[in-house]
Motif scaffolding. Structure first.
Motif, PDB file in Angstrom:
ATOM      1  N   ALA A 299      23.718   4.670  46.047  1.00  0.00           N
ATOM      2  CA  ALA A 299      24.773   3.973  46.794  1.00  0.00           C
ATOM      3  C   ALA A 299      26.074   4.147  46.024  1.00  0.00           C
ATOM      4  O   ALA A 299      26.117   3.949  44.804  1.00  0.00           O
ATOM      5  CB  ALA A 299      24.450   2.493  46.968  1.00  0.00           C
ATOM      6  N   LYS A 300      27.129   4.527  46.719  1.00  0.00           N
ATOM      7  CA  LYS A 300      28.433   4.737  46.088  1.00  0.00           C
ATOM      8  C   LYS A 300      29.170   3.405  46.000  1.00  0.00           C
ATOM      9  O   LYS A 300      29.266   2.665  46.984  1.00  0.00           O
ATOM     10  CB  LYS A 300      29.252   5.757  46.882  1.00  0.00           C
ATOM     11  CG  LYS A 300      28.582   7.137  46.929  1.00  0.00           C
ATOM     12  CD  LYS A 300      29.462   8.150  47.617  1.00  0.00           C
ATOM     13  CE  LYS A 300      28.753   9.506  47.728  1.00  0.00           C
ATOM     14  NZ  LYS A 300      28.392  10.033  46.398  1.00  0.00           N
ATOM     15  N   LEU A 301      29.742   3.122  44.828  1.00  0.00           N
ATOM     16  CA  LEU A 301      30.387   1.842  44.555  1.00  0.00           C
ATOM     17  C   LEU A 301      31.905   1.994  44.535  1.00  0.00           C
ATOM     18  O   LEU A 301      32.421   3.003  44.035  1.00  0.00           O
ATOM     19  CB  LEU A 301      29.900   1.285  43.221  1.00  0.00           C
ATOM     20  CG  LEU A 301      28.380   1.137  43.072  1.00  0.00           C
ATOM     21  CD1 LEU A 301      28.030   0.621  41.687  1.00  0.00           C
ATOM     22  CD2 LEU A 301      27.826   0.217  44.150  1.00  0.00           C
ATOM     23  N   PRO A 302      32.632   0.999  45.019  1.00  0.00           N
ATOM     24  CA  PRO A 302      34.099   1.104  45.113  1.00  0.00           C
ATOM     25  C   PRO A 302      34.808   0.633  43.848  1.00  0.00           C
ATOM     26  O   PRO A 302      35.792  -0.113  43.917  1.00  0.00           O
ATOM     27  CB  PRO A 302      34.407   0.178  46.296  1.00  0.00           C
ATOM     28  CG  PRO A 302      33.368  -0.888  46.203  1.00  0.00           C
ATOM     29  CD  PRO A 302      32.119  -0.217  45.681  1.00  0.00           C
ATOM     30  N   PHE A 303      34.338   1.042  42.684  1.00  0.00           N
ATOM     31  CA  PHE A 303      34.941   0.596  41.433  1.00  0.00           C
ATOM     32  C   PHE A 303      36.017   1.588  40.978  1.00  0.00           C
ATOM     33  O   PHE A 303      35.843   2.795  41.064  1.00  0.00           O
ATOM     34  CB  PHE A 303      33.889   0.468  40.336  1.00  0.00           C
ATOM     35  CG  PHE A 303      32.894  -0.641  40.562  1.00  0.00           C
ATOM     36  CD1 PHE A 303      33.263  -1.793  41.231  1.00  0.00           C
ATOM     37  CD2 PHE A 303      31.593  -0.517  40.110  1.00  0.00           C
ATOM     38  CE1 PHE A 303      32.352  -2.817  41.448  1.00  0.00           C
ATOM     39  CE2 PHE A 303      30.678  -1.529  40.307  1.00  0.00           C
ATOM     40  CZ  PHE A 303      31.054  -2.685  40.984  1.00  0.00           C
TER      41      PHE A 303
END
Length: 430
Positions: A299-303
């Motif tokens: 899952a790609k994280l918006p950090f």
């Protein structure tokens, strides 16, 4: 009058020959002159023009010819430079025997080829530079300890400092000898594995001695008020959690991070179990966004955290429907589902800080290593509420520690020159 004109023409012809000869000699070629007989009373200029370029000015023709030759020379020299660059790149590619990891789009090492001295694919010079930076960092810590010993008149500290300085000098000689051996292709490279082991053992021993010496300055520090610094992108700096994780059907992972590494901050932590190296991984590698991996599902994280400032990040997950949420600095930044649904986190694994595991406990890749500072790493076996995460990010007195793993110096072993420093999150924010 005719004689003077012939003399001038001969000079122009000679000039043209010299120019052409010079151009070809600059290029590295050979010259050849062809002589043509001319009647005694014939106009030399007319004969020359008749046998070359009728109707054009001889000087202009010569200059154009020289310009053409120089342009061709420049073109071929550029092509030679391109060939040299391509040959160099090909040689580097041929020296690397790493298979491609389709998931991350990068290189992977087999377990048997683990390099304990860093990313050798970058070349001996880069390896020497990388290790020299590590040694420089340790030297800086020694200087700090020297100042401490002067201010406290500590005989023991001075004695240890001299011993450590000697160790650093010996280590620098070993590293330099190793790199020279690589560059010169000496037969002694057959013992390279043993040499790497000796250097890494010396480096770890040196780090432990410095850590022991530093304890004299931080004896009264709380065991949770510390940070771990990974100054270089290597595959030998890491911290290992002493205990495995239990089986979990939900989790929350939180930590403080500071990094300005590019591209990607690397791997803050990885948890591997037998048969699955990517059971639980947080990674930002190359130009990809930060990702959370559970059972090798992504899952790609918006950090956005690689600005050199401290950031508090949390990720929650539940096995039911694989629902996840991502928080940065106490604020929810993203969420999703279908991340390894109905797959519990398996026990009996190994939790590593600062490196990504290709196999259980090893197979580290320097290009995926974490670079920066890490602190207050906690794990819970449940999903924390929004309020609990906000309390953690704002250093509230109501903040709780992880019930699966709590950030304590006694819970970790540190290897390869990574260092521990005093850290208080609230003070860093102010």
């Amino acid at each position: 009058m005719q004689a003077a004109r012939n003399t001038l023409c001969w000079r122009l012809i000679l000039l043209s020959c010299l120019l052409v000869e010079s151009s070809f000699q600059d290029f590295g070629g050979q010259t050849q002159f062809i002589c043509t007989s001319v009647p005694k009373d014939m106009d030399v200029c007319a004969a020359t023009l008749q046998n070359s370029v009728p109707g054009e000015d001889l000087k202009t023709t010569v200059m154009q010819l020289r310009e053409t030759v120089l342009q061709q020379k420049e073109t071929i020299m550029n092509q030679k430079e391109t060939i040299r660059e391509l040959t160099s790149k090909l040689a580097r590619c041929e020296s690397q025997s790493e298979p491609v990891d389709a998931r991350h789009g990068g290189r992977r090492k087999e377990a048997g080829s683990k390099n304990t001295m860093g990313d050798v694919s970058r070349g001996p010079a880069d390896t020497l530079t990388q290790l020299s930076q590590t040694l420089q960092s340790l030297k800086q810590r020694l200087e700090n300890l020297e100042q401490f010993s002067r201010s406290n008149n500590s005989v023991q500290a001075n004695s240890l400092k001299d011993l450590l300085q000697s160790k650093i000098d010996d280590l620098e000689k070993q590293v330099l000898s190793r790199v020279n051996s690589i560059e010169e292709g000496k037969p002694g490279l057959r013992n390279e594995t043993e040499q790497r082991g000796r250097v890494e053992s010396t480096l770890t021993s040196l780090h432990q001695r410095i850590t022991d010496l530093e304890k004299g300055q931080i004896e009264n520090r709380p065991l949770d008020k510390f940070q771990i610094t990974f100054p270089l992108r290597t595959n030998y700096m890491y911290a290992k959690v002493k205990r495995s994780l239990p089986e979990m059907y939900a989790l929350t992972v939180c930590m403080w991070l500071k990094s300005n590494a590019s591209p990607g901050v690397g791997t803050p932590f990885s948890y591997a179990v037998p048969g699955q190296a990517n059971e639980l991984v947080l990674i930002e590698w190359g130009n990809n966004p930060m990702e959370i991996l559970i059972n090798d599902k992504v899952a790609k994280l918006p950090f956005l955290i690689n600005d050199g400032k401290w950031h508090h990040i949390c990720v929650t997950w539940t096995t039911r429907d694989g629902v996840w949420e991502a928080f940065q600095d106490g604020v929810k930044r993203g969420s999703g589902d279908n991340l390894a649904p109905y797959h519990p986190i398996k026990p009996q694994g190994l939790l590593i800080l600062g490196q990504e595991q290709d196999v259980l406990g090893g197979g580290f890749d320097a290009t995926q290593a974490f670079v920066g500072d890490l602190a207050n790493f906690h794990i819970w076996d449940r999903k924390l509420s929004v309020g609990e995460i906000y309390n953690l990010a704002t250093c509230s007195s109501k903040a709780k520690v992880g019930n699966v793993f709590a950030w304590m110096e006694t819970s970790l072993d540190i290897y390869g020159g990574a260092s521990k420093w005093t850290f208080e999150a609230c003070r860093q924010l102010n």
